[in-house]
Motif scaffolding. Structure first.
Motif, PDB file in Angstrom:
ATOM      1  N   ARG A  13      13.239  -2.720  -1.952  1.00  0.00           N
ATOM      2  CA  ARG A  13      12.106  -3.525  -1.698  1.00  0.00           C
ATOM      3  C   ARG A  13      11.206  -2.768  -0.577  1.00  0.00           C
ATOM      4  NH1 ARG A  13      13.209  -8.383   1.406  1.00  0.00           N
ATOM      5  NH2 ARG A  13      15.188  -8.073   0.738  1.00  0.00           N
ATOM      6  N   LEU A  14      12.040  -2.020   0.247  1.00  0.00           N
ATOM      7  CA  LEU A  14      11.128  -1.189   1.397  1.00  0.00           C
ATOM      8  C   LEU A  14      10.191  -0.245   0.536  1.00  0.00           C
ATOM      9  CD1 LEU A  14      13.724  -0.673   4.133  1.00  0.00           C
ATOM     10  CD2 LEU A  14      11.717  -2.015   4.258  1.00  0.00           C
ATOM     11  N   VAL A  15      10.717   0.494  -0.408  1.00  0.00           N
ATOM     12  CA  VAL A  15      10.095   1.228  -1.115  1.00  0.00           C
ATOM     13  C   VAL A  15       8.965   0.712  -2.130  1.00  0.00           C
ATOM     14  CG1 VAL A  15      10.022   3.027  -3.012  1.00  0.00           C
ATOM     15  CG2 VAL A  15      12.081   3.120  -1.242  1.00  0.00           C
ATOM     16  N   HIS A  16       9.259  -0.243  -2.423  1.00  0.00           N
ATOM     17  CA  HIS A  16       8.142  -1.119  -3.299  1.00  0.00           C
ATOM     18  C   HIS A  16       6.921  -1.701  -2.395  1.00  0.00           C
ATOM     19  CE1 HIS A  16       6.777  -3.689  -6.366  1.00  0.00           C
ATOM     20  NE2 HIS A  16       6.548  -4.655  -5.691  1.00  0.00           N
ATOM     21  N   ASN A  17       7.503  -1.743  -1.171  1.00  0.00           N
ATOM     22  CA  ASN A  17       6.127  -2.203  -0.199  1.00  0.00           C
ATOM     23  C   ASN A  17       5.685  -0.911   0.583  1.00  0.00           C
ATOM     24  OD1 ASN A  17       6.011  -5.299   0.438  1.00  0.00           O
ATOM     25  ND2 ASN A  17       8.045  -4.829  -0.368  1.00  0.00           N
ATOM     26  N   GLY A  18       6.239   0.356   0.023  1.00  0.00           N
ATOM     27  CA  GLY A  18       5.360   1.558   0.574  1.00  0.00           C
ATOM     28  C   GLY A  18       5.976   2.032   1.604  1.00  0.00           C
ATOM     29  N   HIS A  19       7.068   1.765   2.079  1.00  0.00           N
ATOM     30  CA  HIS A  19       7.883   2.433   3.131  1.00  0.00           C
ATOM     31  C   HIS A  19       8.797   3.351   2.929  1.00  0.00           C
ATOM     32  CE1 HIS A  19       6.293  -0.965   5.728  1.00  0.00           C
ATOM     33  NE2 HIS A  19       6.869  -1.634   4.898  1.00  0.00           N
ATOM     34  N   ARG A  23       6.559   9.776  -6.620  1.00  0.00           N
ATOM     35  CA  ARG A  23       7.680  10.560  -6.424  1.00  0.00           C
ATOM     36  C   ARG A  23       8.871   9.802  -6.040  1.00  0.00           C
ATOM     37  NH1 ARG A  23       7.587  16.023  -2.815  1.00  0.00           N
ATOM     38  NH2 ARG A  23       6.950  14.348  -1.380  1.00  0.00           N
ATOM     39  N   MET A  24       8.327   9.086  -4.884  1.00  0.00           N
ATOM     40  CA  MET A  24       9.660   8.127  -4.195  1.00  0.00           C
ATOM     41  C   MET A  24      10.080   6.974  -5.074  1.00  0.00           C
ATOM     42  SD  MET A  24      10.352   7.064  -0.659  1.00  0.00           S
ATOM     43  CE  MET A  24       9.444   8.219   0.143  1.00  0.00           C
ATOM     44  N   SER A  25       9.086   6.563  -5.840  1.00  0.00           N
ATOM     45  CA  SER A  25       9.497   5.327  -6.645  1.00  0.00           C
ATOM     46  C   SER A  25      10.299   5.651  -7.894  1.00  0.00           C
ATOM     47  CB  SER A  25       8.261   4.339  -7.182  1.00  0.00           C
ATOM     48  OG  SER A  25       7.302   5.371  -7.989  1.00  0.00           O
ATOM     49  N   LEU A  26       9.877   7.036  -8.354  1.00  0.00           N
ATOM     50  CA  LEU A  26      10.701   7.568  -9.653  1.00  0.00           C
ATOM     51  C   LEU A  26      11.933   7.842  -9.196  1.00  0.00           C
ATOM     52  CD1 LEU A  26      10.944   8.495 -12.619  1.00  0.00           C
ATOM     53  CD2 LEU A  26       9.681  10.813 -11.566  1.00  0.00           C
ATOM     54  N   ASP A  27      12.153   8.575  -7.924  1.00  0.00           N
ATOM     55  CA  ASP A  27      13.426   8.942  -7.714  1.00  0.00           C
ATOM     56  C   ASP A  27      14.442   7.629  -7.278  1.00  0.00           C
ATOM     57  OD1 ASP A  27      15.246  10.991  -6.773  1.00  0.00           O
ATOM     58  OD2 ASP A  27      15.175   9.804  -4.730  1.00  0.00           O
TER      59      ASP A  27
END
Length: 435
Positions: free
Chosen positions: A241-247, A295-299
């Motif tokens: 969820r943090l990654v989904h929110n751009g963190h 790159r982050m969301s794919l990983d």
């Protein structure tokens, strides 16, 4: 082309890609080990500028270990007026509540005790604690942890960078020498933290949260809605969820804590089944990460599909075994899956052999004798992942099962650094001294 064969080609390609994708991550992590020595100098020279930190400790039936953790947090090298410990006692039936209450009564300015008569899992306990924390940074430790004395100072050093919103520290096995299983788990965790997570940090990829020894800015965790109380892997779900929110989540190998790992196959099975099921459910839920591809969301999504890849290995092993018992001409799908599994298994065994030779000192060829046990350990994990998927497909109720902790210290390194005896029996008898 038969659609089934086309699907087979796609699945097999994904297994290859998943395996090959992770190789440079591990290489980056291992290479970084030589240059990433623990910082000797902390960034804060003026302790008045340190941020306030709240540490949440969810506990249930942890009389063997909870006193040890709270003592370690109390003795942490950090100003007393800058830290607080929020204990959530979740309906224990042993002496856990009594031990926690004693700490809260003797140190009311530092220790808060939240009592809950009904227990419905760690995520719910964390949400209950969030209402009581006052620190700028919120940390989480499981009851069996023993954080190092400088852990909070090092956390503060990392969070002095305003771009850091969440941080995962390194967890080491306090009972690594208890038996063969704990030795394997300890080695696996070392590879996971220093190889995978260290590599992900170096390459700017997705760093997951691992349930303990992690920290998040309070404003951020409140903005994203805290912990999800309906999932089994609340840590992984929060990370997604943090990654989904751009963190971005940072991995900090110098933020260290010691933790007890399962010493029985039953405990190991229950723990990993919960992890795998929780990760698979989060992976399906956050397939939406691919909607905003970077790159982050794919990983993150590749990390979350890991348990599904483990299941593909099991299918290959079963096909190979059946071909010996019932000699038949395999079709393209079966043959390809079996071959892929065989090739990657050989790669795994070779890598394990090299690791066993180079990772143990003195380096001896006889360390290769560990390789068959590494393979057996790998097979067990594949079966656990398959069991977890079966639980999902059969819609079995979710139960947050805690792992029993005995308070064992079976790691000579920890014992030496902390001037404690290396024990191979329960420390329940020492509970009185802990409290």
């Amino acid at each position: 082309m038969n659609p089934l064969y086309l699907v087979a080609v796609i699945v097999i390609s994904l297994v290859y890609i998943w395996t090959l994708y992770n190789i440079p991550i591990v290489v980056a992590g291992v290479r970084n080990l030589h240059s990433n020595k623990r910082k000797k100098k902390l960034l804060f020279s003026d302790k008045k500028r340190l941020p306030t930190i709240s540490v949440i400790v969810p506990v249930k039936n942890e009389e063997n270990v909870v006193g040890r953790l709270i003592n370690a947090l109390m003795k942490a090298d950090y100003p007393q007026d800058k830290k607080e410990i929020v204990i959530v006692e979740d309906g224990s039936v042993d002496r856990t509540a009594e031990i926690c209450r004693k700490f809260a009564e003797e140190h009311p300015s530092q220790v808060k005790l939240v009592r809950r008569s009904m227990s419905d899992g760690k995520p719910s306990a964390l949400m209950a604690a969030l209402k009581h924390v006052t620190g700028e940074i919120v940390g989480v430790f499981d009851a069996d942890n023993v954080p190092e004395p400088d852990v909070l100072l090092r956390v503060a050093s990392h969070f002095s960078d305003s771009s850091v919103v969440a941080l995962q520290g390194k967890v080491l096995a306090i009972n690594a020498e208890e038996n063969m299983l704990t030795k394997f788990v300890a080695q696996e965790e070392t590879v996971r933290y220093e190889g995978f997570m260290g590599g992900k940090e170096v390459l700017g990829l997705f760093v997951p949260l691992n349930g303990s020894c992690y920290f998040v800015r309070k404003t951020v965790i409140e903005d994203v809605g805290g912990w999800n109380t309906t999932v089994l892997s609340e840590d992984m779900e929060l990370a997604a969820r943090l990654v989904h929110n751009g963190h971005k989540i940072k991995y900090a190998s110098d933020v260290r804590s010691w933790q007890e790992y399962p010493a029985s196959l039953t405990g190991f099975f229950k723990q990993r089944a919960r992890w795998f099921r929780g990760t698979m459910e989060v992976g399906v839920k956050y397939g939406k990460l691919l909607g905003n591809l970077n790159r982050m969301s794919l990983d993150a999504e590749i990390t979350l599909v890991g348990p599904f890849v483990f299941i593909s290995f099991i299918l290959g092993y079963l096909i190979s075994a059946l071909s010996f018992i019932f000699p038949v001409e395999l079709d393209f799908l079966s043959l390809s899956l079996a071959n892929v599994t065989s090739v990657l298994t050989v790669v795994l065994l070779v890598a394990a052999g090299v690791a066993m030779i180079c990772g143990k000192k003195p380096r001896k060829i006889k360390n290769l004798l560990w390789v068959p046990f590494v393979f057996l350990y790998w097979i067990i994990q594949n079966f656990i992942a398959s069991y977890a998927l079966l639980q999902i497909l059969m819609r079995r109720p979710k139960h947050w099962l805690r792992t029993e902790k005995k308070g064992i210290i079976a790691n000579s390194t920890f014992a030496l650094e902390n001037k404690q005896p290396c024990l191979f029996a329960s420390s329940k008898a020492n509970t009185e001294n802990q409290a």
